[in-house]
Motif scaffolding. Structure first.
Motif, mmCIF file in Angstrom:
data_model
loop_
_atom_site.group_PDB
_atom_site.id
_atom_site.type_symbol
_atom_site.label_atom_id
_atom_site.label_comp_id
_atom_site.label_asym_id
_atom_site.label_seq_id
_atom_site.Cartn_x
_atom_site.Cartn_y
_atom_site.Cartn_z
ATOM 1 N N ALA A 75 7.127 0.567 4.907
ATOM 2 C CA ALA A 75 6.653 1.898 5.281
ATOM 3 C C ALA A 75 7.854 2.827 5.305
ATOM 4 O O ALA A 75 8.938 2.445 5.755
ATOM 5 C CB ALA A 75 5.987 1.870 6.650
ATOM 6 N N ILE A 76 7.653 4.018 4.806
ATOM 7 C CA ILE A 76 8.676 5.048 4.853
ATOM 8 C C ILE A 76 8.162 6.119 5.796
ATOM 9 O O ILE A 76 7.077 6.673 5.594
ATOM 10 C CB ILE A 76 8.952 5.620 3.451
ATOM 11 C CG1 ILE A 76 9.386 4.483 2.520
ATOM 12 C CG2 ILE A 76 9.999 6.729 3.525
ATOM 13 C CD1 ILE A 76 9.388 4.838 1.061
ATOM 14 N N GLU A 94 -1.131 7.938 -3.798
ATOM 15 C CA GLU A 94 -1.502 6.674 -4.445
ATOM 16 C C GLU A 94 -0.950 5.476 -3.680
ATOM 17 O O GLU A 94 -1.629 4.465 -3.532
ATOM 18 C CB GLU A 94 -1.017 6.646 -5.900
ATOM 19 C CG GLU A 94 -1.803 7.540 -6.817
ATOM 20 C CD GLU A 94 -3.264 7.139 -6.921
ATOM 21 O OE1 GLU A 94 -3.570 5.934 -7.031
ATOM 22 O OE2 GLU A 94 -4.121 8.047 -6.883
ATOM 23 N N SER A 95 0.283 5.574 -3.220
ATOM 24 C CA SER A 95 0.877 4.482 -2.441
ATOM 25 C C SER A 95 0.077 4.212 -1.178
ATOM 26 O O SER A 95 -0.147 3.058 -0.800
ATOM 27 C CB SER A 95 2.325 4.814 -2.064
ATOM 28 O OG SER A 95 3.131 4.874 -3.203
ATOM 29 N N ASN A 96 -0.382 5.266 -0.546
ATOM 30 C CA ASN A 96 -1.121 5.119 0.714
ATOM 31 C C ASN A 96 -2.534 4.569 0.520
ATOM 32 O O ASN A 96 -3.202 4.244 1.489
ATOM 33 C CB ASN A 96 -1.162 6.442 1.471
ATOM 34 C CG ASN A 96 0.161 6.742 2.136
ATOM 35 O OD1 ASN A 96 1.022 5.872 2.266
ATOM 36 N ND2 ASN A 96 0.340 7.976 2.542
ATOM 37 N N ASN A 99 -1.535 -1.177 0.716
ATOM 38 C CA ASN A 99 -0.801 -1.489 1.941
ATOM 39 C C ASN A 99 0.492 -2.251 1.648
ATOM 40 O O ASN A 99 0.968 -3.003 2.485
ATOM 41 C CB ASN A 99 -1.679 -2.233 2.944
ATOM 42 C CG ASN A 99 -2.044 -3.631 2.489
ATOM 43 O OD1 ASN A 99 -1.773 -4.031 1.365
ATOM 44 N ND2 ASN A 99 -2.649 -4.392 3.377
ATOM 45 N N THR A 100 1.053 -2.041 0.458
ATOM 46 C CA THR A 100 2.341 -2.654 0.140
ATOM 47 C C THR A 100 3.480 -1.710 0.476
ATOM 48 O O THR A 100 4.437 -2.088 1.143
ATOM 49 C CB THR A 100 2.404 -3.052 -1.351
ATOM 50 O OG1 THR A 100 1.335 -3.957 -1.625
ATOM 51 C CG2 THR A 100 3.726 -3.713 -1.689
ATOM 52 N N VAL A 101 3.371 -0.484 0.025
ATOM 53 C CA VAL A 101 4.325 0.571 0.363
ATOM 54 C C VAL A 101 3.515 1.769 0.809
ATOM 55 O O VAL A 101 2.632 2.231 0.079
ATOM 56 C CB VAL A 101 5.208 0.953 -0.844
ATOM 57 C CG1 VAL A 101 6.117 2.120 -0.491
ATOM 58 C CG2 VAL A 101 6.027 -0.244 -1.320
ATOM 59 N N VAL A 102 3.797 2.240 2.016
ATOM 60 C CA VAL A 102 3.060 3.387 2.546
ATOM 61 C C VAL A 102 4.038 4.432 3.072
ATOM 62 O O VAL A 102 5.177 4.120 3.412
ATOM 63 C CB VAL A 102 2.065 2.979 3.666
ATOM 64 C CG1 VAL A 102 1.023 2.007 3.140
ATOM 65 C CG2 VAL A 102 2.779 2.401 4.861
ATOM 66 N N GLU A 112 -0.344 1.004 11.273
ATOM 67 C CA GLU A 112 -1.788 1.072 11.007
ATOM 68 C C GLU A 112 -2.067 1.075 9.507
ATOM 69 O O GLU A 112 -2.933 0.349 9.025
ATOM 70 C CB GLU A 112 -2.378 2.321 11.660
ATOM 71 C CG GLU A 112 -3.872 2.430 11.486
ATOM 72 C CD GLU A 112 -4.429 3.668 12.169
ATOM 73 O OE1 GLU A 112 -5.334 4.303 11.584
ATOM 74 O OE2 GLU A 112 -3.976 4.006 13.286
ATOM 75 N N LYS A 113 -1.312 1.866 8.748
ATOM 76 C CA LYS A 113 -1.517 1.939 7.296
ATOM 77 C C LYS A 113 -1.196 0.609 6.615
ATOM 78 O O LYS A 113 -1.797 0.265 5.604
ATOM 79 C CB LYS A 113 -0.667 3.058 6.687
ATOM 80 C CG LYS A 113 -1.216 4.433 6.958
ATOM 81 C CD LYS A 113 -0.365 5.499 6.310
ATOM 82 C CE LYS A 113 -0.973 6.872 6.548
ATOM 83 N NZ LYS A 113 -0.214 7.937 5.893
ATOM 84 N N LEU A 114 -0.244 -0.132 7.178
ATOM 85 C CA LEU A 114 0.098 -1.438 6.623
ATOM 86 C C LEU A 114 -0.913 -2.512 7.022
ATOM 87 O O LEU A 114 -0.870 -3.621 6.527
ATOM 88 C CB LEU A 114 1.504 -1.853 7.071
ATOM 89 C CG LEU A 114 2.657 -1.086 6.439
ATOM 90 C CD1 LEU A 114 3.971 -1.402 7.152
ATOM 91 C CD2 LEU A 114 2.768 -1.393 4.952
ATOM 92 N N GLY A 115 -1.813 -2.170 7.939
ATOM 93 C CA GLY A 115 -2.856 -3.104 8.352
ATOM 94 C C GLY A 115 -2.389 -4.168 9.316
ATOM 95 O O GLY A 115 -2.965 -5.249 9.416
ATOM 96 N N ILE A 116 -1.329 -3.868 10.080
ATOM 97 C CA ILE A 116 -0.792 -4.835 11.027
ATOM 98 C C ILE A 116 -1.410 -4.583 12.393
ATOM 99 O O ILE A 116 -1.419 -3.468 12.891
ATOM 100 C CB ILE A 116 0.738 -4.720 11.093
ATOM 101 C CG1 ILE A 116 1.321 -4.998 9.714
ATOM 102 C CG2 ILE A 116 1.310 -5.669 12.127
ATOM 103 C CD1 ILE A 116 2.782 -4.711 9.598
#
Length: 121
Positions: A75-76, A94-96, A99-102, A112-116
């Motif tokens: 995440a950045i 597109e990245s968002n 859930n690999t790079v957000v 949250e965006k990474l789904g953790i």
């Protein structure tokens, strides 16, 4: 590379501290990533060289390729609204979708965006 390890999630999250030198190359990022104790990495916008946000430089693509090749997630965190590049805004959007790079504005938004999920859930 200094980092903070967040262990209150089902997966540890390594947040690269903003007091580190600016990452200027994919090799510098790779060395930092390989020395972190987690597969989920949070990087602050200020820790990345400005050329990362100029997609023509290729730095963003090289760094993101390292993340994918080594099966990590990243995440950045920052405020990306002041960038005027349409291609960068499209890239962030597109990245968002995955859930690999957000790209996120806060650590909690990034997680949250990474789904953790939190461990207490």
């Amino acid at each position: 590379m200094n980092h903070v390890l967040h262990i209150d999630h089902r997966e540890p999250v390594a947040e690269i501290s903003t007091d580190n030198p600016v990452i200027q190359s994919a090799q510098e990022f790779l060395e930092a990533m390989m020395n972190l104790p987690a597969d989920v990495i949070v990087v602050h916008q200020a820790t990345l060289h400005d050329s990362f946000f100029d997609l023509r430089s290729g730095l963003a693509g090289e760094i993101l390729q390292k993340v994918v090749n080594y099966s990590r997630r990243m995440a950045i965190i920052g405020d990306f609204t002041h960038y005027t590049s349409k291609s960068l805004h499209d890239f962030v959007r597109e990245s968002n979708r995955g859930n690999t790079v957000v790209f996120a504005s806060t650590l909690s938004d990034a997680v949250e965006k990474l789904g953790i999920k939190k461990t207490a859930e």
